[in-house]
Motif scaffolding. Structure first.
Motif, PDB file in Angstrom:
ATOM      1  N   LEU A   1       0.848  -1.192   0.000  1.00 29.92           N
ATOM      2  CA  LEU A   1       0.000   0.000   0.000  1.00 29.92           C
ATOM      3  C   LEU A   1       0.879   1.236   0.000  1.00 29.92           C
ATOM      4  CD1 LEU A   1      -2.790  -1.025   2.478  1.00 29.92           C
ATOM      5  CD2 LEU A   1      -2.991  -0.707   0.024  1.00 29.92           C
ATOM      6  N   GLY A   2       2.059   1.097  -0.619  1.00 32.77           N
ATOM      7  CA  GLY A   2       2.934   2.249  -0.734  1.00 32.77           C
ATOM      8  C   GLY A   2       3.473   2.712   0.590  1.00 32.77           C
ATOM      9  N   LYS A   3       3.940   3.921   0.592  1.00 37.72           N
ATOM     10  CA  LYS A   3       4.594   4.470   1.777  1.00 37.72           C
ATOM     11  C   LYS A   3       3.610   4.717   2.913  1.00 37.72           C
ATOM     12  CE  LYS A   3       4.136   9.145  -0.079  1.00 37.72           C
ATOM     13  NZ  LYS A   3       4.834  10.338  -0.532  1.00 37.72           N
ATOM     14  N   PHE A   4       2.288   4.662   2.633  1.00 42.31           N
ATOM     15  CA  PHE A   4       1.310   4.964   3.677  1.00 42.31           C
ATOM     16  C   PHE A   4       1.084   3.810   4.635  1.00 42.31           C
ATOM     17  CE2 PHE A   4      -0.037   7.813   0.167  1.00 42.31           C
ATOM     18  CZ  PHE A   4       0.239   8.991   0.803  1.00 42.31           C
ATOM     19  N   ARG A   5       1.605   2.626   4.307  1.00 43.58           N
ATOM     20  CA  ARG A   5       1.319   1.471   5.158  1.00 43.58           C
ATOM     21  C   ARG A   5       1.800   1.675   6.579  1.00 43.58           C
ATOM     22  NH1 ARG A   5       2.530  -4.214   2.296  1.00 43.58           N
ATOM     23  NH2 ARG A   5       0.658  -4.977   3.324  1.00 43.58           N
ATOM     24  N   GLY A   6       2.959   2.274   6.710  1.00 41.03           N
ATOM     25  CA  GLY A   6       3.539   2.419   8.032  1.00 41.03           C
ATOM     26  C   GLY A   6       2.939   3.541   8.858  1.00 41.03           C
ATOM     27  N   LYS A   7       1.932   4.226   8.329  1.00 41.06           N
ATOM     28  CA  LYS A   7       1.388   5.377   9.028  1.00 41.06           C
ATOM     29  C   LYS A   7       0.140   5.057   9.856  1.00 41.06           C
ATOM     30  CE  LYS A   7       3.272   8.974   6.044  1.00 41.06           C
ATOM     31  NZ  LYS A   7       2.999  10.167   5.234  1.00 41.06           N
ATOM     32  N   VAL A   8      -0.149   3.776  10.021  1.00 38.60           N
ATOM     33  CA  VAL A   8      -1.270   3.376  10.867  1.00 38.60           C
ATOM     34  C   VAL A   8      -0.779   3.352  12.308  1.00 38.60           C
ATOM     35  CG1 VAL A   8      -2.925   1.558  11.395  1.00 38.60           C
ATOM     36  CG2 VAL A   8      -2.297   2.011   9.018  1.00 38.60           C
ATOM     37  N   LYS A   9      -1.384   4.184  13.161  1.00 36.48           N
ATOM     38  CA  LYS A   9      -0.927   4.333  14.539  1.00 36.48           C
ATOM     39  C   LYS A   9      -1.439   3.203  15.423  1.00 36.48           C
ATOM     40  CE  LYS A   9      -0.735   9.381  14.187  1.00 36.48           C
ATOM     41  NZ  LYS A   9      -1.275  10.653  14.706  1.00 36.48           N
ATOM     42  N   THR A  10      -0.760   3.017  16.557  1.00 32.87           N
ATOM     43  CA  THR A  10      -1.146   1.966  17.502  1.00 32.87           C
ATOM     44  C   THR A  10      -2.573   2.172  17.993  1.00 32.87           C
ATOM     45  OG1 THR A  10       1.143   1.675  18.224  1.00 32.87           O
ATOM     46  CG2 THR A  10      -0.558   0.867  19.698  1.00 32.87           C
ATOM     47  N   LYS A  11      -2.947   3.431  18.253  1.00 29.06           N
ATOM     48  CA  LYS A  11      -4.304   3.683  18.772  1.00 29.06           C
ATOM     49  C   LYS A  11      -5.365   3.264  17.761  1.00 29.06           C
ATOM     50  CE  LYS A  11      -4.636   8.549  17.320  1.00 29.06           C
ATOM     51  NZ  LYS A  11      -4.847   9.940  17.778  1.00 29.06           N
ATOM     52  N   ASP A  12      -5.052   3.374  16.445  1.00 26.46           N
ATOM     53  CA  ASP A  12      -5.994   2.925  15.419  1.00 26.46           C
ATOM     54  C   ASP A  12      -6.172   1.410  15.487  1.00 26.46           C
ATOM     55  OD1 ASP A  12      -6.420   5.484  14.273  1.00 26.46           O
ATOM     56  OD2 ASP A  12      -4.539   5.336  13.187  1.00 26.46           O
TER      57      ASP A  12
ATOM     58  N   ALA B   1       2.241   0.269  24.320  1.00 28.18           N
ATOM     59  CA  ALA B   1       2.284   1.664  23.880  1.00 28.18           C
ATOM     60  C   ALA B   1       2.452   2.614  25.059  1.00 28.18           C
ATOM     61  CB  ALA B   1       1.007   2.010  23.105  1.00 28.18           C
ATOM     62  N   GLU B   2       1.833   2.276  26.194  1.00 30.77           N
ATOM     63  CA  GLU B   2       1.943   3.111  27.394  1.00 30.77           C
ATOM     64  C   GLU B   2       3.379   3.149  27.908  1.00 30.77           C
ATOM     65  OE1 GLU B   2       0.570   5.524  30.616  1.00 30.77           O
ATOM     66  OE2 GLU B   2      -0.198   5.049  28.623  1.00 30.77           O
ATOM     67  N   ILE B   3       4.052   1.994  27.892  1.00 28.64           N
ATOM     68  CA  ILE B   3       5.447   1.939  28.336  1.00 28.64           C
ATOM     69  C   ILE B   3       6.322   2.794  27.424  1.00 28.64           C
ATOM     70  CG2 ILE B   3       7.467   0.430  28.535  1.00 28.64           C
ATOM     71  CD1 ILE B   3       5.626  -1.761  29.532  1.00 28.64           C
ATOM     72  N   VAL B   4       6.150   2.623  26.109  1.00 29.91           N
ATOM     73  CA  VAL B   4       6.951   3.397  25.138  1.00 29.91           C
ATOM     74  C   VAL B   4       6.698   4.886  25.313  1.00 29.91           C
ATOM     75  CG1 VAL B   4       7.296   3.854  22.680  1.00 29.91           C
ATOM     76  CG2 VAL B   4       7.049   1.501  23.479  1.00 29.91           C
ATOM     77  N   ARG B   5       5.431   5.261  25.531  1.00 33.20           N
ATOM     78  CA  ARG B   5       5.083   6.685  25.712  1.00 33.20           C
ATOM     79  C   ARG B   5       5.791   7.267  26.933  1.00 33.20           C
ATOM     80  NH1 ARG B   5       2.124   9.751  28.676  1.00 33.20           N
ATOM     81  NH2 ARG B   5       1.305   8.018  29.915  1.00 33.20           N
ATOM     82  N   LYS B   6       5.818   6.503  28.015  1.00 26.23           N
ATOM     83  CA  LYS B   6       6.459   6.979  29.245  1.00 26.23           C
ATOM     84  C   LYS B   6       7.970   7.117  29.072  1.00 26.23           C
ATOM     85  CE  LYS B   6       2.961   5.223  32.464  1.00 26.23           C
ATOM     86  NZ  LYS B   6       2.628   4.191  33.469  1.00 26.23           N
ATOM     87  N   VAL B   7       8.579   6.158  28.379  1.00 29.34           N
ATOM     88  CA  VAL B   7      10.032   6.224  28.150  1.00 29.34           C
ATOM     89  C   VAL B   7      10.368   7.432  27.286  1.00 29.34           C
ATOM     90  CG1 VAL B   7      11.990   5.060  27.057  1.00 29.34           C
ATOM     91  CG2 VAL B   7      10.390   3.739  28.452  1.00 29.34           C
ATOM     92  N   ARG B   8       9.597   7.650  26.232  1.00 27.41           N
ATOM     93  CA  ARG B   8       9.834   8.814  25.375  1.00 27.41           C
ATOM     94  C   ARG B   8       9.627  10.113  26.142  1.00 27.41           C
ATOM     95  NH1 ARG B   8       6.721   6.772  19.862  1.00 27.41           N
ATOM     96  NH2 ARG B   8       8.416   5.455  19.092  1.00 27.41           N
ATOM     97  N   GLY B   9       8.607  10.114  27.004  1.00 30.03           N
ATOM     98  CA  GLY B   9       8.345  11.305  27.820  1.00 30.03           C
ATOM     99  C   GLY B   9       9.518  11.649  28.717  1.00 30.03           C
ATOM    100  N   ALA B  10      10.179  10.602  29.250  1.00 30.52           N
ATOM    101  CA  ALA B  10      11.330  10.833  30.135  1.00 30.52           C
ATOM    102  C   ALA B  10      12.506  11.432  29.376  1.00 30.52           C
ATOM    103  CB  ALA B  10      11.752   9.516  30.783  1.00 30.52           C
ATOM    104  N   MET B  11      12.563  11.195  28.049  1.00 26.48           N
ATOM    105  CA  MET B  11      13.678  11.696  27.239  1.00 26.48           C
ATOM    106  C   MET B  11      13.435  13.111  26.708  1.00 26.48           C
ATOM    107  SD  MET B  11      15.831   9.169  27.321  1.00 26.48           S
ATOM    108  CE  MET B  11      15.230   8.692  28.957  1.00 26.48           C
TER     109      MET B  11
END
Length: 406
Positions: free
Chosen positions: A53-64, A158-168
């Motif tokens: 589906l072209g370059k758009f395939r990777g743009k589906v977010k976890t929340k979706d 996703a919550e763990i990743v969000r918290k780690v990114r927030g700390a950075m």
């Protein structure tokens, strides 16, 4: 199935979209595009022989994907047929790229494929954990429960990743501001000090000031070289980070580097145990679970350790024995797994271990935040002292030479 390149207009924004879709014929492709909320302008067969589906395939977010899993689980549990459930979910999906993926999956299911087979064609959207959990749910007749487990697992990860990114974020912002301030002082303020000194015979600028002025003069004269160097370094670093050697260095730093090492190790252990629990509870065989989790942890060193453990498990050893003593696993993990294996409650122990490490990640983030703030203040203080010294020392020198210091 034929892959079609298409261009379409998004009625909600007026923007033109270019991508790819796979369908039986051009009419089916147009139907899929319209179902995604787009107005097709041009559709023609692609020369590529694979479904993308072209370059758009990777743009589906976890929340979706979480919303997709929850909605589909609810509709299937309510007794709606799979295709009807998918159509309802597609109609409620706001992400047009994801809607296109779902509609393509519906076409595949209507042609006789299972849901797991249909979504496995989109690896950039649905990872191996997702596909295998769906397949396990289809086999056991508990697809709705598998989808609910998937949603829970994705949310926690996703919550763990969000918290780690927030700390950075905090140190990143401070460093960015510091670079901006230093650049302004070196390029704008220091040259004015030099101008003052030029009119005084025999006056000599301090070494620190002369060094910074040399940097300033070079940057102003050869700014294009400076920009080119940074661009080349950034590109080279990005390419290197994608190589196996680069990943090994970066992943090792994540595991051992101060102060992020303990945080990432606990995050990896949480991801390993949570994903394993989700797969085991869905009825996925242990060997297959470990093979999937090895790729999902996203660390080459832990993946290598897991591959070694898989060989040991195939040879008849228990999972706890297979990872015991491995430096890439925290000691608590094999100990908890051993209890689960001996008591016949491996799934429960994996869940408890995941809960423990997820809480530890929260605590570690708070600890790192507490450490980083004073460290950044010290760094800022040193940089500020250096800049002030470079500006004030010449001024004090001028005062001394004019006799006011006596």
């Amino acid at each position: 199935m034929i892959t079609y390149n298409y261009s379409a207009k998004d009625p909600s924004t007026g923007q033109k979209v270019k991508s790819q879709v796979q369908a039986e014929d051009e009419r089916s492709a147009a139907k899929l595009i319209k179902q995604s909320g787009l107005s097709p302008l041009e559709i023609k067969p692609s020369s590529e022989g694979f479904s993308v589906l072209g370059k758009f395939r990777g743009k589906v977010k976890t929340k979706d994907k979480v919303l997709f899993s929850r909605q589909l689980a609810t509709l299937i549990n309510a007794g709606l047929p799979l295709v009807q459930s998918l159509r309802n979910v597609a109609n409620q999906t706001q992400n047009k790229k994801f809607k296109l993926v779902i509609n393509e999956a519906i076409n595949d299911i209507e042609s006789g494929k299972s849901l797991s087979q249909a979504i496995s064609k989109h690896p950039m959207v649905f990872d191996p954990v997702f596909v295998n959990l769906v397949a396990a749910g289809e086999t056991s007749g508990t697809l709705d429960k598998s989808l609910a487990r998937l949603a829970n697992q994705q949310e926690k990860d996703a919550e763990i990743v969000r918290k780690v990114r927030g700390a950075m974020i905090y140190p990143g912002v401070v460093l960015l501001v510091m670079v901006g301030v230093v650049g302004f002082m070196v390029l704008s303020v220091l040259p004015q000090v030099e101008e003052v000194y030029k009119g005084i015979q025999g006056a000599t600028l301090p070494l620190l000031t002369r060094m910074l002025l040399a940097v300033s003069a070079f940057t102003k004269k050869f700014w294009y070289i400076v920009i080119a160097v940074f661009v080349i370094l950034g590109f080279a670093t990005t390419k290197w980070a994608r190589t196996l050697g680069g990943k090994r260095v970066i992943d090792k730093f994540k595991m051992k580097g101060w102060p992020v090492g303990p945080l990432f190790m606990k995050m990896y252990m949480a991801r390993f145990t949570r994903t394993s629990e989700t797969l085991v509870s869905a009825g996925v065989p242990l060997i297959q679970t470990l093979e999937i989790v090895a790729k999902s942890v996203n660390n080459v060193h832990i993946e290598e350790s897991m591959n070694k453990a898989i060989d040991k498990v195939k040879g008849g050893k228990s999972l706890s024995e297979s990872i015991s003593g491995d430096p890439n696993f925290l000691e608590l993990v094999p100990n908890m797994l051993k209890i689960g294996e001996e008591s016949g409650s491996l799934e429960e122990m994996l869940g408890k271990t995941a809960d423990y490490f997820e809480k530890e990640v929260d605590d570690q983030i708070k600890t790192i935040s507490t450490i980083i703030e004073p460290v950044m203040m010290i760094v800022l203080g040193v940089v500020a002292f250096g800049l002030v010294a470079a500006i004030m020392l010449p001024i004090y020198g001028l005062v001394g030479q004019s006799g006011f210091g006596g």
